[in-house]
Design a protein around this motif. Structure first.
Motif, PDB file in Angstrom:
ATOM      1  N   ILE A   1       0.838  -1.201   0.079  1.00 42.06           N
ATOM      2  CA  ILE A   1       0.035  -0.043   0.168  1.00 42.06           C
ATOM      3  C   ILE A   1       0.873   1.228  -0.041  1.00 42.06           C
ATOM      4  CG2 ILE A   1      -1.571   1.428   1.458  1.00 42.06           C
ATOM      5  CD1 ILE A   1      -3.038  -1.091   2.259  1.00 42.06           C
ATOM      6  N   GLY A   2       2.033   1.262   0.994  1.00 45.80           N
ATOM      7  CA  GLY A   2       2.904   2.185   0.817  1.00 45.80           C
ATOM      8  C   GLY A   2       3.551   2.590  -0.357  1.00 45.80           C
ATOM      9  N   VAL A   3       3.959   1.457  -1.195  1.00 41.00           N
ATOM     10  CA  VAL A   3       4.700   1.670  -2.435  1.00 41.00           C
ATOM     11  C   VAL A   3       3.756   2.230  -3.552  1.00 41.00           C
ATOM     12  CG1 VAL A   3       5.600   0.075  -4.481  1.00 41.00           C
ATOM     13  CG2 VAL A   3       6.267  -0.400  -1.912  1.00 41.00           C
ATOM     14  N   SER A   4       2.504   1.502  -3.632  1.00 39.20           N
ATOM     15  CA  SER A   4       1.512   1.982  -4.560  1.00 39.20           C
ATOM     16  C   SER A   4       1.126   3.470  -4.382  1.00 39.20           C
ATOM     17  CB  SER A   4       0.442   1.235  -4.642  1.00 39.20           C
ATOM     18  OG  SER A   4      -0.254   1.172  -3.192  1.00 39.20           O
ATOM     19  N   THR A   5       0.963   3.972  -3.088  1.00 41.11           N
ATOM     20  CA  THR A   5       0.657   5.171  -2.697  1.00 41.11           C
ATOM     21  C   THR A   5       1.659   6.281  -3.161  1.00 41.11           C
ATOM     22  OG1 THR A   5      -0.758   4.517  -0.862  1.00 41.11           O
ATOM     23  CG2 THR A   5      -0.270   6.782  -1.143  1.00 41.11           C
ATOM     24  N   SER A   6       2.967   5.639  -3.125  1.00 42.23           N
ATOM     25  CA  SER A   6       3.941   6.568  -3.236  1.00 42.23           C
ATOM     26  C   SER A   6       4.172   6.703  -4.857  1.00 42.23           C
ATOM     27  CB  SER A   6       5.424   5.965  -2.861  1.00 42.23           C
ATOM     28  OG  SER A   6       6.575   6.650  -3.102  1.00 42.23           O
ATOM     29  N   LEU A   7       4.159   5.794  -5.624  1.00 39.21           N
ATOM     30  CA  LEU A   7       3.915   5.842  -7.003  1.00 39.21           C
ATOM     31  C   LEU A   7       3.011   6.732  -7.413  1.00 39.21           C
ATOM     32  CD1 LEU A   7       4.902   2.112  -8.220  1.00 39.21           C
ATOM     33  CD2 LEU A   7       6.470   4.054  -8.432  1.00 39.21           C
ATOM     34  N   ALA A   8       1.732   6.590  -6.852  1.00 38.44           N
ATOM     35  CA  ALA A   8       0.598   7.477  -7.536  1.00 38.44           C
ATOM     36  C   ALA A   8       0.533   8.864  -6.948  1.00 38.44           C
ATOM     37  CB  ALA A   8      -0.662   6.871  -6.641  1.00 38.44           C
ATOM     38  N   TYR A   9       1.446   8.949  -5.834  1.00 35.38           N
ATOM     39  CA  TYR A   9       1.637  10.310  -5.409  1.00 35.38           C
ATOM     40  C   TYR A   9       2.683  11.023  -6.321  1.00 35.38           C
ATOM     41  CZ  TYR A   9       3.493  14.181  -2.406  1.00 35.38           C
ATOM     42  OH  TYR A   9       3.785  15.471  -1.934  1.00 35.38           O
ATOM     43  N   ALA A  10       3.766  10.388  -6.885  1.00 32.20           N
ATOM     44  CA  ALA A  10       4.704  10.815  -7.449  1.00 32.20           C
ATOM     45  C   ALA A  10       4.316  11.148  -8.913  1.00 32.20           C
ATOM     46  CB  ALA A  10       5.874   9.832  -7.913  1.00 32.20           C
ATOM     47  N   MET A  11       3.128  10.663  -9.464  1.00 33.99           N
ATOM     48  CA  MET A  11       2.590  10.906 -10.773  1.00 33.99           C
ATOM     49  C   MET A  11       1.254  11.986 -10.458  1.00 33.99           C
ATOM     50  SD  MET A  11       2.439  10.613 -13.742  1.00 33.99           S
ATOM     51  CE  MET A  11       3.502   8.818 -14.084  1.00 33.99           C
ATOM     52  N   LYS A  12       0.666  12.273  -9.394  1.00 30.00           N
ATOM     53  CA  LYS A  12      -0.411  12.888  -9.210  1.00 30.00           C
ATOM     54  C   LYS A  12      -0.318  13.197  -7.701  1.00 30.00           C
ATOM     55  CE  LYS A  12      -3.502  15.020 -11.861  1.00 30.00           C
ATOM     56  NZ  LYS A  12      -3.098  15.843 -12.811  1.00 30.00           N
ATOM     57  N   PRO A  13       0.064  14.092  -7.297  1.00 32.31           N
ATOM     58  CA  PRO A  13       0.192  14.224  -5.577  1.00 32.31           C
ATOM     59  C   PRO A  13      -1.193  14.070  -5.009  1.00 32.31           C
ATOM     60  CG  PRO A  13       1.621  15.945  -6.601  1.00 32.31           C
ATOM     61  CD  PRO A  13       0.884  15.432  -7.779  1.00 32.31           C
ATOM     62  N   SER A  14      -2.388  14.697  -5.510  1.00 37.04           N
ATOM     63  CA  SER A  14      -3.416  14.454  -4.913  1.00 37.04           C
ATOM     64  C   SER A  14      -4.114  12.971  -4.796  1.00 37.04           C
ATOM     65  CB  SER A  14      -4.637  15.464  -5.722  1.00 37.04           C
ATOM     66  OG  SER A  14      -4.412  15.272  -7.164  1.00 37.04           O
ATOM     67  N   SER A  15      -3.471  12.023  -5.281  1.00 34.52           N
ATOM     68  CA  SER A  15      -3.702  10.550  -5.543  1.00 34.52           C
ATOM     69  C   SER A  15      -3.712  10.214  -4.014  1.00 34.52           C
ATOM     70  CB  SER A  15      -2.941   9.867  -6.255  1.00 34.52           C
ATOM     71  OG  SER A  15      -3.074  10.152  -7.867  1.00 34.52           O
ATOM     72  N   VAL A  16      -3.146  11.007  -3.198  1.00 37.96           N
ATOM     73  CA  VAL A  16      -2.925  10.380  -1.801  1.00 37.96           C
ATOM     74  C   VAL A  16      -4.038  10.509  -0.817  1.00 37.96           C
ATOM     75  CG1 VAL A  16      -2.190  12.835  -0.686  1.00 37.96           C
ATOM     76  CG2 VAL A  16      -1.039  10.588   0.013  1.00 37.96           C
ATOM     77  N   ILE A  17      -4.869  11.195  -1.578  1.00 37.00           N
ATOM     78  CA  ILE A  17      -6.453  11.508  -0.677  1.00 37.00           C
ATOM     79  C   ILE A  17      -6.684  10.212  -0.235  1.00 37.00           C
ATOM     80  CG2 ILE A  17      -8.796  12.426  -1.067  1.00 37.00           C
ATOM     81  CD1 ILE A  17      -7.432  14.780  -2.553  1.00 37.00           C
ATOM     82  N   PRO A  18      -7.066   9.182  -1.196  1.00 34.92           N
ATOM     83  CA  PRO A  18      -7.848   7.867  -0.792  1.00 34.92           C
ATOM     84  C   PRO A  18      -6.862   7.296   0.531  1.00 34.92           C
ATOM     85  CG  PRO A  18      -7.781   7.949  -3.034  1.00 34.92           C
ATOM     86  CD  PRO A  18      -6.905   9.168  -2.760  1.00 34.92           C
ATOM     87  N   LEU A  19      -5.629   7.466   0.393  1.00 31.38           N
ATOM     88  CA  LEU A  19      -4.883   6.910   1.560  1.00 31.38           C
ATOM     89  C   LEU A  19      -5.257   7.615   2.855  1.00 31.38           C
ATOM     90  CD1 LEU A  19      -2.645   5.213   3.081  1.00 31.38           C
ATOM     91  CD2 LEU A  19      -0.886   7.024   2.324  1.00 31.38           C
ATOM     92  N   ILE A  20      -5.635   8.881   2.790  1.00 32.19           N
ATOM     93  CA  ILE A  20      -5.786   9.957   4.174  1.00 32.19           C
ATOM     94  C   ILE A  20      -7.066   9.338   4.460  1.00 32.19           C
ATOM     95  CG2 ILE A  20      -6.459  12.140   4.863  1.00 32.19           C
ATOM     96  CD1 ILE A  20      -4.387  12.975   2.747  1.00 32.19           C
TER      97      ILE A  20
END
Length: 591
Positions: free
Chosen positions: A309-328
């Motif tokens: 989950i951390g790895v996928s979130t990191s890649l998604a965040y690197a491509m689109k920072p707002s992609s971290v919202i589902p993690l929050i």
């Protein structure tokens, strides 16, 4: 003997106390969760009602009765065009009205339409092949294509990095959030240079054309993979819902011109869906016993899953920072579920694993980006800049705000300037004025069913279209008038009479998507279930609500920014349409 009995009795008392504390934590979690879920779904139902109104009212922008007028705001380079209702558009509207009327008043016609939808849902391979053929037609109709703005800068920077390693990149120094996309585009550029170096050196324009074509092919693979991946993610939850999500995504995204616009909006989709799929599995297994009762194999699996989950979130965040919202949103719901003993045995270990997984990817990725591209992140625009731009006009990109921010040399000075402007604008708005502004901005954020797919594509020497999506004189279909592909160009090129057909069709499908989201929220509000029973649905809804709020507060003003949250929208809408029987049950019995 008596001493042994006393010891045994003390052990039993301790176990009873521990069980009581555990049950108290569970009861607290359920009490907080039930109230929170009721409030959440009541609020999000109101949001979806407004969202549906925006989608329906957008027809007024597609087919206004006014004469053609074009205006450009001096502070905003975006050109807005309003067209009169064309002949093809009028025919399409008449057909849509006739179909809607027949659906309402003819049970036989309604049953036939449902059977058609079921046929498509049950024969996804046929849908995929048809979509792929249509994508090849779109690709052929817009050759040679060139992107604009930030998307175009990616090819230019990649070519410069290959030809002149170490050259300073001003764009990435201002917007380092796009470095991951640039790194990906560097790969085909490097391959092209190794295969045919003179093309890059002698004719950069031709090189850009080749690179864009390669990226368009990659983008088609990414979009199609995302469609299949999302269907697979939803299938364990609901087979029927997964089929609806597949159809919606194939029609709204797979059949749109977004397939030939390679940018972070589409490149972030598979990464976001991977992250979502991992979180879905967590909620499906959330009722398992405490970690202190697990075997070593289960503990390793638990930690590895959250590391991913951390790895996928990191890649998604690197491509689109707002992609971290589902993690929050995930952390919030997961915390409520773990209240009590599970805070120590599940929540804290899982969060630590996510942080470690995030860092495992983030640090080497940043090193790779700085190795290939020479840029200075200290010169970047801060988050307060996007907040400031989000408070003017439609809340979209504003050239005047951009120039004022970058004129400040340091991040601290940029932030101070942004905060002062934000404070001034809030004071000028007032509470009621700012709320009114947010309502207007929410319309531009969520109304367009085509997701503004003509905002980034153009063709040099454009002869057909307004310049947003245009067909150039060097295009073989246009220059040789190859029918029926010319009709496809008219269908897709903004400004052509036939383009209204495309807009109306996409808007109609989009309205059905939003209606499914509303059905979803109404069903869960009426159910008034415990959070532990609807944790997955609560997390998806909270994630989308967070994304919606993010676009309201920060830079937005275009429906295109919703693409990053499209998997969440499709997930919610598919569950809404796929579980209509549960909604009927709630309405009937008031559960």
């Amino acid at each position: 003997m008596n001493q042994q009995f006393i010891n045994r009795e003390n052990v039993m008392v301790e176990k009873t106390q521990m069980k009581s504390r555990g049950s108290h934590g569970t009861a607290l979690s359920e009490s907080i969760g039930r109230r929170a879920s009721i409030i959440l779904f009541a609020f999000i139902t109101g949001v979806f009602v407004w969202w549906l109104y925006c989608a329906v009212s957008y027809f007024g922008s597609i087919i206004p009765a006014d004469e053609i007028s074009i205006k450009a705001n001096s502070d905003d380079p975006v050109i807005e065009q309003h067209r009169i209702l064309t002949g093809p558009g009028a025919v399409t509207i008449a057909i849509c009205v006739a179909i809607a009327t027949a659906l309402l008043f003819s049970a036989r016609f309604r049953a036939r339409v449902v059977s058609w939808i079921r046929f498509l849902a049950n024969h996804r391979r046929i849908v995929f092949i048809a979509m792929l053929c249509w994508q090849m037609v779109i690709l052929a109709c817009f050759i040679p294509a060139h992107l604009r703005y930030d998307a175009r800068a990616a090819q230019t920077s990649s070519i410069n990095a290959v030809l002149t390693p170490g050259v300073f990149d001003n764009y990435l120094s201002t917007y380092p959030n796009n470095a991951f996309l640039y790194l990906i585009e560097y790969i085909p550029t490097r391959i092209l240079y190794l295969l045919s170096g003179p093309i890059l050196i002698e004719n950069k324009l031709r090189a850009v054309t080749i690179i864009v074509f390669c990226m368009q092919l990659i983008n088609i693979v990414i979009v199609d993979t995302s469609i299949l991946f999302l269907e697979k993610t939803i299938r364990p939850i609901s087979e029927r819902a997964s089929r609806y999500a597949y159809l919606f995504m194939a029609l709204l995204l797979g059949c749109s011109t977004w397939i030939i616009c390679p940018y972070t909006d589409t490149f972030s989709l598979p990464l976001s869906i991977w992250m979502i799929s991992l979180m879905v599995k967590v909620f499906n297994k959330s009722k398992e016993r405490h970690i202190d009762a697990w075997r070593i194999k289960e503990i390793v699996g638990f930690v590895a899953h959250f590391l991913l989950i951390g790895v996928s979130t990191s890649l998604a965040y690197a491509m689109k920072p707002s992609s971290v919202i589902p993690l929050i949103a995930f952390v919030i719901v997961w915390f409520v579920l773990c209240l009590g003993k599970s805070i120590l045995t599940k929540f804290i270990p899982s969060i630590l694993a996510i942080i470690i997984g995030f860092g495992i990817v983030a640090m080497p990725l940043q090193v790779a980006e700085h190795t290939v591209f020479n840029y200075d992140s200290s010169r970047s625009v801060p988050m307060t800049h996007y907040l400031m731009m989000g408070m003017k006009d439609h809340g979209r990109y504003n050239e005047a705000d951009y120039r004022a921010t970058v004129a400040r040399p340091t991040i601290e000075e940029k932030e101070q300037y942004n905060l002062s402007v934000i404070g001034q604008r809030l004071e000028d708005f007032g509470p009621i004025g700012y709320f009114s502004f947010l309502l207007k901005k929410s319309y531009y954020n969520s109304a367009d069913g085509s997701f503004g797919d003509n905002s980034y594509l153009t063709v040099l020497n454009g002869q057909k279209g307004t310049g947003w999506v245009a067909v150039g004189e060097k295009n073989p279909i246009h220059s040789h008038n190859i029918v029926p592909f010319v009709w496809v160009q008219d269908f897709l090129a903004d400004g052509e009479d036939a383009h209204q057909i495309y807009e109306i069709i996409m808007q109609a499908i989009y309205i059905l998507l939003v209606l499914g989201m509303l059905l979803f929220s109404v069903r869960l509000y009426l159910a008034k279930a415990k959070l532990s029973d609807i944790a997955l649905e609560a997390w998806i809804a909270l994630s989308l609500l967070g994304g919606y709020a993010f676009l309201l507060i920060f830079e937005g003003g275009r429906t295109r920014y919703l693409l990053q949250f499209l998997p969440l929208m499709l997930f919610i809408s598919a569950l809404g349409w796929g579980r209509r029987s549960q909604l009927k049950s709630c309405l009937r019995f008031g559960e």
